[in-house]
Design a protein around this motif. Structure first.
Motif, short mmCIF file in Angstrom:
data_model
loop_
_atom_site.label_atom_id
_atom_site.label_comp_id
_atom_site.label_asym_id
_atom_site.label_seq_id
_atom_site.Cartn_x
_atom_site.Cartn_y
_atom_site.Cartn_z
N THR A 30 0.51 -1.34 0.07
CA THR A 30 -0.49 -0.08 -0.05
C THR A 30 0.42 0.98 -0.50
O THR A 30 0.60 2.15 -0.92
N VAL A 31 1.96 1.48 0.76
CA VAL A 31 2.99 2.77 1.24
C VAL A 31 3.98 1.97 -0.20
O VAL A 31 3.83 4.21 -1.27
N ALA A 32 4.07 1.48 -0.94
CA ALA A 32 4.43 1.79 -2.88
C ALA A 32 3.94 1.99 -3.73
O ALA A 32 4.04 3.19 -4.15
N LEU A 33 2.08 1.99 -3.19
CA LEU A 33 1.46 1.97 -4.58
C LEU A 33 0.93 3.49 -4.16
O LEU A 33 0.60 4.29 -4.72
N ILE A 34 1.15 3.50 -2.67
CA ILE A 34 0.86 5.59 -2.63
C ILE A 34 1.55 6.50 -2.94
O ILE A 34 1.75 7.70 -3.92
N LEU A 35 2.75 6.08 -3.03
CA LEU A 35 3.94 7.00 -3.22
C LEU A 35 4.66 6.60 -4.90
O LEU A 35 5.77 7.10 -6.12
N ASN A 36 3.71 5.84 -5.56
CA ASN A 36 3.77 5.70 -7.07
C ASN A 36 4.68 4.95 -7.35
O ASN A 36 5.04 5.69 -9.03
N GLU A 37 5.27 4.04 -6.97
CA GLU A 37 6.54 2.65 -7.26
C GLU A 37 5.46 2.06 -8.39
O GLU A 37 4.74 1.27 -8.15
N LYS A 38 6.52 2.20 -9.38
CA LYS A 38 6.33 0.83 -10.51
C LYS A 38 7.01 -0.62 -10.41
O LYS A 38 8.06 -1.12 -9.57
N LEU A 39 6.26 -1.70 -9.57
CA LEU A 39 6.58 -2.84 -8.96
C LEU A 39 6.76 -3.52 -9.84
O LEU A 39 7.40 -4.51 -9.35
N GLY A 40 6.61 -3.89 -11.11
CA GLY A 40 6.82 -5.02 -12.71
C GLY A 40 5.65 -5.73 -12.88
O GLY A 40 5.40 -5.98 -11.02
N ILE A 49 11.89 -4.40 -6.38
CA ILE A 49 12.84 -2.96 -5.78
C ILE A 49 13.62 -3.54 -4.41
O ILE A 49 13.07 -4.09 -3.51
N PRO A 50 14.54 -2.61 -4.99
CA PRO A 50 15.74 -3.13 -4.04
C PRO A 50 15.61 -3.00 -2.99
O PRO A 50 14.54 -2.35 -2.20
N LEU A 51 16.25 -3.25 -1.91
CA LEU A 51 16.32 -3.23 -0.47
C LEU A 51 16.18 -2.09 0.12
O LEU A 51 15.34 -1.40 0.59
N LEU A 52 17.07 -0.71 -0.16
CA LEU A 52 17.55 0.41 -0.21
C LEU A 52 16.58 1.33 -0.15
O LEU A 52 15.96 2.12 -0.10
N ALA A 53 15.94 1.14 -1.14
CA ALA A 53 14.40 1.76 -1.93
C ALA A 53 13.45 1.29 -0.80
O ALA A 53 12.85 2.58 -0.40
N ARG A 54 13.34 0.19 -0.34
CA ARG A 54 12.23 0.15 0.08
C ARG A 54 12.06 0.50 1.42
O ARG A 54 11.54 1.11 2.29
N ILE A 55 13.45 0.77 1.68
CA ILE A 55 13.28 1.29 3.37
C ILE A 55 13.64 2.76 3.57
O ILE A 55 12.93 3.29 4.20
#
Length: 396
Positions: free
Chosen positions: A286-296, A326-332
């Motif tokens: 949900t957080v990733a979608l809110i931040l408009n990240e493309k998951l692939g 998504i890379p670990l550092l990007a997720r953090i």
């Protein structure tokens, strides 16, 4: 020897009639500065006491070679009093004296105590390059033209007594670094010194009066940083004297209101990390979608269920990040950014509120409300000068 004519003592010293353990006491009357200097420097009078006396001319105590104790009570120095350039191995007790001209204590070393209690100085005394290894007692003294201790060496000073000391506001010049750390003490006639580690002898009200006057003095000089440091030490003394869990937490979490960085380090930062942990393991999609990240297309989240040990079975849904593209550092970074934005209210958007996910909505609302509460706590309890204008704008 108690005399009314000090010249008799001077003549006796010249003739060798005064032994090395003599005491010179002058009650009332007057004495010339040169006669007093000879008595002091003779090396044969170990104690000199002047009571209700008047020194008619300039007096110099250099070189100081004899008396171990100087006690001047209600003595008037009508001309210059020169204590400069000496090493005083014993206490100098000057009480209720009146210095009508300049008093010079410069370049002298006071190894035990210099007491100027309840004395009046018509001119500003000179303490430049004077060194103190013991106690400086200024209780009740009146420095009518001010007092400057910035050029004195107070590094080794063990205690300074400032109760009821009077100077024009802003005319007491002293570097706060030379006084901080518990050097300001209160002395009572009954119990002697009272220090921060001796609560039974301490009088917090006396300390409060001293510190607040020091604060006003620094504010008048435009030194607001020293003024804040003075009030910080006053709160520290309150903590040591009166104790209490709330006061201790106030000091640890907010530095008594004068070290707001503690609030950021010990409250805000841990809460951000805590909520980032919750968002990472519980709601990262949900957080990733809110931040408009493309998951692939090949990025999928799987769930796993854990059970706590105990008589109750508590289930918690966590996400398996191993299959995330998504890379670990990007997720953090994502969860830290999201947790900080919600808690602090920075860049918070309405689109972040997902009514379909009730659990997520409750957590976001709770974190946002908690952030607002922390703003109120910070505004109410912070006291530093740099936040005074901001608090005025907010109405605190």
């Amino acid at each position: 020897v108690v005399v009314q004519e000090p010249e008799y003592v001077v003549q006796a010293l010249k003739r060798g009639l005064v032994t090395s353990d003599s005491v010179f006491v002058l009650v009332g009357g007057s004495i010339k500065g040169d006669a007093l200097r000879r008595i002091v420097g003779s090396g044969r009078v170990w104690r000199i006491v002047l009571i209700d006396a008047r020194i008619e001319s300039s007096v110099s105590f250099f070189p100081f070679a004899g008396a171990r104790l100087l006690e001047f009570n209600s003595v008037t120095f009508s001309k210059e009093a020169l204590f400069s350039g000496n090493i005083f191995p014993y206490a100098i007790a000057i009480a209720r004296a009146h210095f009508q001209e300049r008093a010079d204590f410069s370049t002298s070393l006071f190894t035990t105590e210099l007491s100027l209690r309840s004395s009046v100085f018509d001119q500003e005394p000179d303490f430049s390059r004077a060194g103190f290894y013991g106690t400086l007692d200024l209780r009740g003294s009146d420095f009518r033209k001010g007092l400057d201790l910035r050029r004195a060496n107070l590094k080794k000073l063990s205690a300074i007594l400032l109760e009821d000391m009077n100077t024009p506001i802003g005319a007491f010049h002293v570097t706060w670094e030379d006084l901080r750390g518990g050097k300001i003490l209160v002395r009572s006639e009954e119990s002697g010194f009272a220090s921060w580690y001796d609560p039974t002898g301490d009088k917090y009200e006396s300390y409060e009066k001293i510190y607040k006057r020091l604060r006003d003095n620094y504010v008048a000089q435009g030194d607001v940083n020293s003024a804040d440091d003075v009030m910080y030490e006053l709160e520290w003394r309150r903590d040591q004297i009166r104790g209490g869990l709330l006061q201790a937490l106030y000091g640890w979490l907010l530095g008594y209101g004068y070290e707001p960085w503690r609030f950021l380090a010990f409250v805000i930062a841990p809460l951000i990390l805590l909520f980032a942990f919750v968002w990472y393991w519980g709601h990262y999609p949900t957080v990733a979608l809110i931040l408009n990240e493309k998951l692939g297309h090949d990025s999928q989240f799987t769930t796993a269920t854990t059970r706590a040990i105990g008589y109750r079975r508590l289930k918690a849904t966590v996400f398996d990040h191993t299959s995330c593209g998504i890379p670990l550092l990007a997720r953090i970074w994502h969860v830290l950014f999201f947790a900080s934005s919600v808690l602090l209210g920075f860049r918070f958007k309405k689109e972040w509120i997902h009514t379909r996910n009730k659990t997520f909505l409750v957590l976001v609302t709770f974190e946002y409300a908690l952030g607002l509460a922390l703003y109120v706590v910070f505004a109410v309890f912070v006291k530093g000068s740099e936040f005074r204008y901001l608090k005025g704008l907010l109405g605190f």
